[in-house]
Write a protein that holds these residues in place. Structure first.
Motif, PDB file in Angstrom:
ATOM      1  N   ASN A   2      32.847  24.841  47.780  1.00 52.54           N
ATOM      2  CA  ASN A   2      34.270  24.635  47.569  1.00 52.54           C
ATOM      3  C   ASN A   2      34.565  24.049  46.190  1.00 52.54           C
ATOM      4  O   ASN A   2      33.653  23.651  45.454  1.00 52.54           O
ATOM      5  CB  ASN A   2      34.859  23.723  48.666  1.00 52.54           C
ATOM      6  CG  ASN A   2      34.175  22.367  48.714  1.00 52.54           C
ATOM      7  OD1 ASN A   2      33.909  21.745  47.686  1.00 52.54           O
ATOM      8  ND2 ASN A   2      33.881  21.903  49.925  1.00 52.54           N
ATOM      9  N   ARG A   3      35.851  24.002  45.854  1.00 53.09           N
ATOM     10  CA  ARG A   3      36.249  23.569  44.509  1.00 53.09           C
ATOM     11  C   ARG A   3      35.862  22.123  44.245  1.00 53.09           C
ATOM     12  O   ARG A   3      35.463  21.772  43.134  1.00 53.09           O
ATOM     13  CB  ARG A   3      37.758  23.754  44.346  1.00 53.09           C
ATOM     14  CG  ARG A   3      38.263  23.421  42.955  1.00 53.09           C
ATOM     15  CD  ARG A   3      39.671  23.904  42.746  1.00 53.09           C
ATOM     16  NE  ARG A   3      40.117  23.616  41.403  1.00 53.09           N
ATOM     17  CZ  ARG A   3      41.248  24.057  40.886  1.00 53.09           C
ATOM     18  NH1 ARG A   3      42.038  24.841  41.616  1.00 53.09           N
ATOM     19  NH2 ARG A   3      41.592  23.731  39.658  1.00 53.09           N
ATOM     20  N   TYR A   4      35.970  21.265  45.255  1.00 53.57           N
ATOM     21  CA  TYR A   4      35.615  19.854  45.075  1.00 53.57           C
ATOM     22  C   TYR A   4      34.146  19.706  44.705  1.00 53.57           C
ATOM     23  O   TYR A   4      33.787  18.941  43.816  1.00 53.57           O
ATOM     24  CB  TYR A   4      35.904  19.072  46.364  1.00 53.57           C
ATOM     25  CG  TYR A   4      35.389  17.654  46.331  1.00 53.57           C
ATOM     26  CD1 TYR A   4      36.064  16.654  45.621  1.00 53.57           C
ATOM     27  CD2 TYR A   4      34.202  17.307  46.995  1.00 53.57           C
ATOM     28  CE1 TYR A   4      35.577  15.352  45.575  1.00 53.57           C
ATOM     29  CE2 TYR A   4      33.711  16.020  46.958  1.00 53.57           C
ATOM     30  CZ  TYR A   4      34.411  15.047  46.250  1.00 53.57           C
ATOM     31  OH  TYR A   4      33.918  13.765  46.203  1.00 53.57           O
ATOM     32  N   LYS A   8      32.662  18.290  41.223  1.00 49.80           N
ATOM     33  CA  LYS A   8      31.735  17.159  41.266  1.00 49.80           C
ATOM     34  C   LYS A   8      30.445  17.496  40.523  1.00 49.80           C
ATOM     35  O   LYS A   8      29.895  16.660  39.789  1.00 49.80           O
ATOM     36  CB  LYS A   8      31.433  16.783  42.717  1.00 49.80           C
ATOM     37  CG  LYS A   8      30.622  15.502  42.862  1.00 49.80           C
ATOM     38  CD  LYS A   8      30.456  15.131  44.334  1.00 49.80           C
ATOM     39  CE  LYS A   8      29.646  13.834  44.479  1.00 49.80           C
ATOM     40  NZ  LYS A   8      29.473  13.456  45.907  1.00 49.80           N
ATOM     41  N   PHE A   9      29.964  18.727  40.706  1.00 47.74           N
ATOM     42  CA  PHE A   9      28.750  19.167  40.003  1.00 47.74           C
ATOM     43  C   PHE A   9      28.974  19.189  38.496  1.00 47.74           C
ATOM     44  O   PHE A   9      28.128  18.715  37.725  1.00 47.74           O
ATOM     45  CB  PHE A   9      28.345  20.555  40.493  1.00 47.74           C
ATOM     46  CG  PHE A   9      27.218  21.158  39.701  1.00 47.74           C
ATOM     47  CD1 PHE A   9      25.906  20.753  39.925  1.00 47.74           C
ATOM     48  CD2 PHE A   9      27.474  22.118  38.729  1.00 47.74           C
ATOM     49  CE1 PHE A   9      24.860  21.301  39.186  1.00 47.74           C
ATOM     50  CE2 PHE A   9      26.432  22.672  37.987  1.00 47.74           C
ATOM     51  CZ  PHE A   9      25.128  22.260  38.218  1.00 47.74           C
ATOM     52  N   ASN A  15      28.279  14.145  32.722  1.00 47.02           N
ATOM     53  CA  ASN A  15      27.834  12.761  32.549  1.00 47.02           C
ATOM     54  C   ASN A  15      26.361  12.694  32.148  1.00 47.02           C
ATOM     55  O   ASN A  15      25.968  11.867  31.313  1.00 47.02           O
ATOM     56  CB  ASN A  15      28.061  11.964  33.836  1.00 47.02           C
ATOM     57  CG  ASN A  15      29.475  11.442  33.957  1.00 47.02           C
ATOM     58  OD1 ASN A  15      29.998  10.806  33.038  1.00 47.02           O
ATOM     59  ND2 ASN A  15      30.115  11.715  35.074  1.00 47.02           N
ATOM     60  N   PHE A  16      25.552  13.578  32.747  1.00 45.04           N
ATOM     61  CA  PHE A  16      24.130  13.624  32.392  1.00 45.04           C
ATOM     62  C   PHE A  16      23.949  13.980  30.921  1.00 45.04           C
ATOM     63  O   PHE A  16      23.175  13.330  30.203  1.00 45.04           O
ATOM     64  CB  PHE A  16      23.401  14.642  33.273  1.00 45.04           C
ATOM     65  CG  PHE A  16      21.989  14.901  32.817  1.00 45.04           C
ATOM     66  CD1 PHE A  16      20.980  13.995  33.093  1.00 45.04           C
ATOM     67  CD2 PHE A  16      21.679  16.055  32.098  1.00 45.04           C
ATOM     68  CE1 PHE A  16      19.671  14.227  32.654  1.00 45.04           C
ATOM     69  CE2 PHE A  16      20.380  16.289  31.665  1.00 45.04           C
ATOM     70  CZ  PHE A  16      19.375  15.374  31.940  1.00 45.04           C
ATOM     71  N   SER A 180      31.544  20.709  25.395  1.00 44.05           N
ATOM     72  CA  SER A 180      32.199  21.085  26.656  1.00 44.05           C
ATOM     73  C   SER A 180      32.169  19.934  27.657  1.00 44.05           C
ATOM     74  O   SER A 180      33.128  19.712  28.400  1.00 44.05           O
ATOM     75  CB  SER A 180      31.514  22.318  27.257  1.00 44.05           C
ATOM     76  OG  SER A 180      31.599  23.427  26.381  1.00 44.05           O
ATOM     77  N   ALA A 181      31.053  19.196  27.656  1.00 37.82           N
ATOM     78  CA  ALA A 181      30.928  18.049  28.558  1.00 37.82           C
ATOM     79  C   ALA A 181      31.953  16.966  28.218  1.00 37.82           C
ATOM     80  O   ALA A 181      32.583  16.387  29.112  1.00 37.82           O
ATOM     81  CB  ALA A 181      29.515  17.478  28.476  1.00 37.82           C
TER      82      ALA A 181
END
Length: 212
Positions: A2-4, A8-9, A15-16, A180-181
């Protein structure tokens, strides 16, 4: 998925990348590249490791300790210093650390181009500190821009131990992912990301080209 979960991924990956490619780590990555992909790879392994660790201590550990102290006294909100108004003092201190690392390289009789890479890094972070007084430019992109400039200068000046064109292309791709991050995390807009990359590339490239 799903979109959430997707969002989240993406946030986790962003962040990584932001942590792994932190501005505080960029000089260490640069020193590693200079010692392992240029003609300096002919130096004894132990000596290269010592130079790398000392530079890491000066350019990464010391600024991190300083940031921790500032955070303890609530002078900065977090170690990432996301608030533009809180960036000047940490950035100036970091610039001084980079200058000390440049002196250390000079003291070690490093080639001038190598020393000038660190000088360029010091100039980069100082320029960013000044720009950030009015505009939140991306330090992450300035860092990767400096790495691209280092690889490019090693390549065009004939200082490489082997063909570096593939590494240069890889660094540019990584810069795209990092930009992009930063956009995905909403830390900067497109112009701030591009400006950071340009400042980092020009400061390091011109310093190495003119004085290296």
């Amino acid at each position: 998925m799903n979109r959430y979960t997707v969002n989240k991924f993406i946030a986790g990956l962003a962040n990584f990348l932001s942590t792994a490619l932190s501005p505080l780590l960029m000089p260490t990555y640069g020193v590693f590249l200079a010692l392992w992909v240029s003609i300096l790879c002919l130096l004894p392994y132990g000596r290269r490791v010592v130079i790398l660790l000392v530079c890491m201590g000066i350019t990464c550990i010391l600024p991190l300790i300083f940031l921790s102290v500032l955070r303890h006294f609530k002078l900065v909100k977090d170690l990432h210093v996301n608030v533009r108004e809180q960036r000047f003092v940490p950035y100036v201190f970091t610039s001084v650390c980079y200058a000390v690392a440049a002196y250390y390289l000079y003291y070690c009789h490093a080639p001038q181009w190598f020393t000038m890479f660190m000088v360029g890094a010091a100039i980069t972070i100082l320029v960013i500190a000044l720009i950030n007084l009015k505009w939140k430019i991306s330090a992450h992109m300035a860092g990767i821009g400096g790495i691209i400039a280092l690889i490019y200068q090693i390549h065009v000046q004939g200082l490489s131990a082997f063909e570096l064109l593939w590494m240069l292309c890889f660094a540019i791709i990584v810069a795209g992912f990092l930009g992009s991050a930063r956009l995905a995390l909403r830390r900067h807009d497109t112009w701030q990301v591009l400006a950071g990359a340009v400042v980092g590339f020009l400061c390091v490239s011109m310093t190495m080209r003119l004085f290296g």
